[in-house]
Structures are given as structure tokens and as C-alpha cells.
Design a protein around this motif. Sequence first.
Motif, PDB file in Angstrom:
ATOM      1  N   TRP A  68      -5.696   1.960  -1.639  1.00  0.00           N
ATOM      2  CA  TRP A  68      -6.041   3.342  -2.007  1.00  0.00           C
ATOM      3  C   TRP A  68      -5.091   4.331  -1.352  1.00  0.00           C
ATOM      4  O   TRP A  68      -4.615   5.288  -1.989  1.00  0.00           O
ATOM      5  N   SER A  69      -4.789   4.101  -0.087  1.00  0.00           N
ATOM      6  CA  SER A  69      -3.892   4.990   0.645  1.00  0.00           C
ATOM      7  C   SER A  69      -2.459   4.899   0.127  1.00  0.00           C
ATOM      8  O   SER A  69      -1.770   5.918  -0.049  1.00  0.00           O
ATOM      9  N   LEU A  70      -2.004   3.666  -0.135  1.00  0.00           N
ATOM     10  CA  LEU A  70      -0.621   3.474  -0.577  1.00  0.00           C
ATOM     11  C   LEU A  70      -0.377   3.989  -1.987  1.00  0.00           C
ATOM     12  O   LEU A  70       0.725   4.450  -2.318  1.00  0.00           O
ATOM     13  N   SER A  71      -1.414   3.911  -2.834  1.00  0.00           N
ATOM     14  CA  SER A  71      -1.235   4.269  -4.244  1.00  0.00           C
ATOM     15  C   SER A  71      -1.704   5.670  -4.568  1.00  0.00           C
ATOM     16  O   SER A  71      -1.660   6.077  -5.736  1.00  0.00           O
ATOM     17  N   GLY A  72      -2.164   6.417  -3.588  1.00  0.00           N
ATOM     18  CA  GLY A  72      -2.654   7.753  -3.846  1.00  0.00           C
ATOM     19  C   GLY A  72      -3.925   7.773  -4.674  1.00  0.00           C
ATOM     20  O   GLY A  72      -4.106   8.643  -5.526  1.00  0.00           O
ATOM     21  N   GLY A  73      -4.795   6.801  -4.424  1.00  0.00           N
ATOM     22  CA  GLY A  73      -6.073   6.748  -5.130  1.00  0.00           C
ATOM     23  C   GLY A  73      -6.044   5.979  -6.431  1.00  0.00           C
ATOM     24  O   GLY A  73      -7.000   6.063  -7.210  1.00  0.00           O
ATOM     25  N   LYS A  74      -4.963   5.197  -6.683  1.00  0.00           N
ATOM     26  CA  LYS A  74      -4.867   4.408  -7.907  1.00  0.00           C
ATOM     27  C   LYS A  74      -4.532   2.942  -7.577  1.00  0.00           C
ATOM     28  O   LYS A  74      -3.456   2.434  -7.900  1.00  0.00           O
ATOM     29  N   PRO A  75      -5.455   2.226  -6.917  1.00  0.00           N
ATOM     30  CA  PRO A  75      -5.167   0.838  -6.533  1.00  0.00           C
ATOM     31  C   PRO A  75      -4.856  -0.063  -7.702  1.00  0.00           C
ATOM     32  O   PRO A  75      -4.055  -1.006  -7.586  1.00  0.00           O
ATOM     33  N   SER A  76      -5.454   0.193  -8.882  1.00  0.00           N
ATOM     34  CA  SER A  76      -5.243  -0.684 -10.031  1.00  0.00           C
ATOM     35  C   SER A  76      -3.815  -0.628 -10.536  1.00  0.00           C
ATOM     36  O   SER A  76      -3.364  -1.546 -11.222  1.00  0.00           O
ATOM     37  N   GLU A  77      -3.091   0.436 -10.192  1.00  0.00           N
ATOM     38  CA  GLU A  77      -1.710   0.570 -10.646  1.00  0.00           C
ATOM     39  C   GLU A  77      -0.719   0.027  -9.616  1.00  0.00           C
ATOM     40  O   GLU A  77       0.497   0.061  -9.852  1.00  0.00           O
ATOM     41  N   LEU A  78      -1.231  -0.457  -8.528  1.00  0.00           N
ATOM     42  CA  LEU A  78      -0.358  -0.955  -7.457  1.00  0.00           C
ATOM     43  C   LEU A  78      -0.135  -2.443  -7.666  1.00  0.00           C
ATOM     44  O   LEU A  78      -1.058  -3.260  -7.582  1.00  0.00           O
ATOM     45  N   GLY A  79       1.090  -2.827  -7.955  1.00  0.00           N
ATOM     46  CA  GLY A  79       1.375  -4.224  -8.230  1.00  0.00           C
ATOM     47  C   GLY A  79       1.205  -5.095  -7.010  1.00  0.00           C
ATOM     48  O   GLY A  79       0.640  -6.163  -7.066  1.00  0.00           O
ATOM     49  N   ALA A  80       1.692  -4.634  -5.886  1.00  0.00           N
ATOM     50  CA  ALA A  80       1.529  -5.387  -4.640  1.00  0.00           C
ATOM     51  C   ALA A  80       0.849  -4.462  -3.667  1.00  0.00           C
ATOM     52  O   ALA A  80       1.470  -3.659  -2.985  1.00  0.00           O
ATOM     53  N   SER A  81      -0.460  -4.558  -3.604  1.00  0.00           N
ATOM     54  CA  SER A  81      -1.249  -3.585  -2.854  1.00  0.00           C
ATOM     55  C   SER A  81      -0.994  -3.631  -1.378  1.00  0.00           C
ATOM     56  O   SER A  81      -0.798  -2.635  -0.732  1.00  0.00           O
ATOM     57  N   VAL A  82      -1.019  -4.829  -0.799  1.00  0.00           N
ATOM     58  CA  VAL A  82      -0.823  -4.968   0.635  1.00  0.00           C
ATOM     59  C   VAL A  82       0.022  -6.200   0.876  1.00  0.00           C
ATOM     60  O   VAL A  82      -0.272  -7.276   0.367  1.00  0.00           O
ATOM     61  N   ASN A  83       1.054  -6.088   1.620  1.00  0.00           N
ATOM     62  CA  ASN A  83       1.910  -7.227   1.906  1.00  0.00           C
ATOM     63  C   ASN A  83       1.668  -7.702   3.339  1.00  0.00           C
ATOM     64  O   ASN A  83       1.269  -6.947   4.167  1.00  0.00           O
ATOM     65  N   LEU A 101      -9.334 -12.775  -2.395  1.00  0.00           N
ATOM     66  CA  LEU A 101      -8.656 -11.992  -1.358  1.00  0.00           C
ATOM     67  C   LEU A 101      -7.147 -12.181  -1.407  1.00  0.00           C
ATOM     68  O   LEU A 101      -6.383 -11.227  -1.209  1.00  0.00           O
ATOM     69  N   GLU A 102      -6.718 -13.405  -1.664  1.00  0.00           N
ATOM     70  CA  GLU A 102      -5.286 -13.666  -1.762  1.00  0.00           C
ATOM     71  C   GLU A 102      -4.686 -12.915  -2.954  1.00  0.00           C
ATOM     72  O   GLU A 102      -3.595 -12.331  -2.857  1.00  0.00           O
ATOM     73  N   ALA A 103      -5.416 -12.912  -4.071  1.00  0.00           N
ATOM     74  CA  ALA A 103      -4.926 -12.190  -5.242  1.00  0.00           C
ATOM     75  C   ALA A 103      -4.927 -10.686  -5.006  1.00  0.00           C
ATOM     76  O   ALA A 103      -4.030  -9.972  -5.479  1.00  0.00           O
ATOM     77  N   ALA A 104      -5.919 -10.190  -4.261  1.00  0.00           N
ATOM     78  CA  ALA A 104      -6.009  -8.757  -3.995  1.00  0.00           C
ATOM     79  C   ALA A 104      -4.837  -8.260  -3.162  1.00  0.00           C
ATOM     80  O   ALA A 104      -4.476  -7.079  -3.229  1.00  0.00           O
ATOM     81  N   ARG A 105      -4.232  -9.145  -2.403  1.00  0.00           N
ATOM     82  CA  ARG A 105      -3.070  -8.748  -1.613  1.00  0.00           C
ATOM     83  C   ARG A 105      -1.842  -8.524  -2.492  1.00  0.00           C
ATOM     84  O   ARG A 105      -0.870  -7.891  -2.058  1.00  0.00           O
ATOM     85  N   ARG A 106      -1.885  -9.055  -3.709  1.00  0.00           N
ATOM     86  CA  ARG A 106      -0.738  -8.931  -4.613  1.00  0.00           C
ATOM     87  C   ARG A 106      -1.020  -7.965  -5.767  1.00  0.00           C
ATOM     88  O   ARG A 106      -0.209  -7.109  -6.073  1.00  0.00           O
ATOM     89  N   GLU A 107      -2.176  -8.163  -6.419  1.00  0.00           N
ATOM     90  CA  GLU A 107      -2.470  -7.354  -7.595  1.00  0.00           C
ATOM     91  C   GLU A 107      -3.981  -7.295  -7.800  1.00  0.00           C
ATOM     92  O   GLU A 107      -4.662  -8.324  -7.896  1.00  0.00           O
ATOM     93  N   TRP A 108      -4.550  -6.103  -7.910  1.00  0.00           N
ATOM     94  CA  TRP A 108      -5.998  -5.944  -8.017  1.00  0.00           C
ATOM     95  C   TRP A 108      -6.529  -6.425  -9.357  1.00  0.00           C
ATOM     96  O   TRP A 108      -7.658  -6.908  -9.460  1.00  0.00           O
ATOM     97  N   THR A 109      -5.713  -6.330 -10.392  1.00  0.00           N
ATOM     98  CA  THR A 109      -6.161  -6.800 -11.702  1.00  0.00           C
ATOM     99  C   THR A 109      -6.402  -8.308 -11.681  1.00  0.00           C
ATOM    100  O   THR A 109      -7.397  -8.809 -12.216  1.00  0.00           O
ATOM    101  N   ALA A 110      -5.496  -9.041 -11.030  1.00  0.00           N
ATOM    102  CA  ALA A 110      -5.645 -10.489 -10.928  1.00  0.00           C
ATOM    103  C   ALA A 110      -6.885 -10.853 -10.112  1.00  0.00           C
ATOM    104  O   ALA A 110      -7.627 -11.782 -10.458  1.00  0.00           O
ATOM    105  N   ALA A 111      -7.122 -10.126  -9.028  1.00  0.00           N
ATOM    106  CA  ALA A 111      -8.306 -10.384  -8.203  1.00  0.00           C
ATOM    107  C   ALA A 111      -9.590 -10.148  -8.996  1.00  0.00           C
ATOM    108  O   ALA A 111     -10.559 -10.916  -8.895  1.00  0.00           O
ATOM    109  N   THR A 112      -9.570  -9.091  -9.796  1.00  0.00           N
ATOM    110  CA  THR A 112     -10.750  -8.780 -10.622  1.00  0.00           C
ATOM    111  C   THR A 112     -11.013  -9.878 -11.639  1.00  0.00           C
ATOM    112  O   THR A 112     -12.158 -10.288 -11.863  1.00  0.00           O
TER     113      THR A 112
END
Length: 221
Positions: free
Chosen positions: A206-221, A50-61
Amino acid sequence: MNITDLFARGGIAMWPLLVLSVIALGTIIERIWFWSRIITREREIAGRVLEAARREWTAATEIAQRAHRLPMGRFLYSALKLKDQDPEVFRLALETAANEELAAMRRGDKVLELVIAVSPMLGLLGTVLGLMNSLGSLNLNDLAIGSATSGAAEGIGQSLITTATGLIIAIVSLMFYRLFQGLVFGQAKVFRQSGSELELLYRQAWSLSGGKPSELGASVN
């Protein structure tokens, strides 16, 4: 009187009780080993993902994938591996994985349920058979003789060994069955909480990236 003497005095019903006790013991040991491996690490893995998902989805995966040996890792990875899927698909993946993992955690419950139900009945059956043998060996003409009555009393006492054995097996099995049920319930809460937080983060990404969460470096701050 040692265990061997008690077993011999208990009669034929002690054999199926022995089999049930071995089955129950094997199941309990296997479940204890299973829970000892995961109970202290599940929350740690969930927190790291969860902590990684707040920064980068690739790292969380990647974190979830490395923890694939643990139920929590497989649970979270089942949704994280779906790249840029609709949030509803993401949620369904979490629900499906949670159901599969919780079902695996309940492995052995049916065995313990069987032991809990059958062992007292086998113990009672052994007692009835013992009573039949003891009373059947009595001669009505010898009832007034002290040795005859004391022998019958000893036979009745021996026949109760199987009932006591069956109850002991059932009680011990029930104690561990309730313990494992409590652990599964606790894990279900952790899955539900972690899954809800991850889904919320995904919907925000999903909302911030327009449906491309994997391309969002910092998904949620």
C-alpha cells in the motif's frame, strides 16, 4: 459376559447412555474426518499465498480463491478479494474471517460437552435405581440366609454397570474434546501468524504503490 448381557443387566439407564454414545461417536468421527482433510494443507496454502503476495497480489488472490474449500484459503481470500482497500479494512476482513472459521472448527464441541457432563450423571442414576431395586427386594427375615445376601450383592454389582458405562463414555469423549480443542488452538496460531504476515505485506505494498497494491507487480522484495 458379552456386551449384550452387560447392556441387559445395566437396566433402563443404558438406553439413554447408548444414545449419548452414538451421538458422541458420530461427532468424533465427523470431526476426525474434518481435521484429516485440512490439518496437513493449511500451512502449505498459507505459505503459497504469502510467497505469491511478495511478487504479485493478483496471483496471491487466485491461489487463495482456488483453495476456497479449506479454511485457510477462505480466511486469506476474504481480505485479498478486497481490491485496494484501506489497510484497516484489510485487517478487519482478516479478523472477521478468522472468527468465522474458528467458530466452524469448534462445531461439535457443545455436543461433546453435553455428553461429558450428562453421561456420568445418567450412569449414577442407573446405579441408584439398581440399588433401590436390589435393596427393595430384600426381606429382613432372609438376611441371615446366604443366598439372599449373595443375590443382593449380585444385584448391587449389576447396578454399577451403568456408572462404569457412563464414565467410559465421558472419558473417551473428554479425550477427543481436548484433542479437538488443541487442534483449534493450533489453527488459531496459524491464522494469527499468516494474517499478520499478509497484513504487513499489504501495508508495505500500500505504501509503495500509493494505495494501489493490485497494480504493483512486485509488492515487496
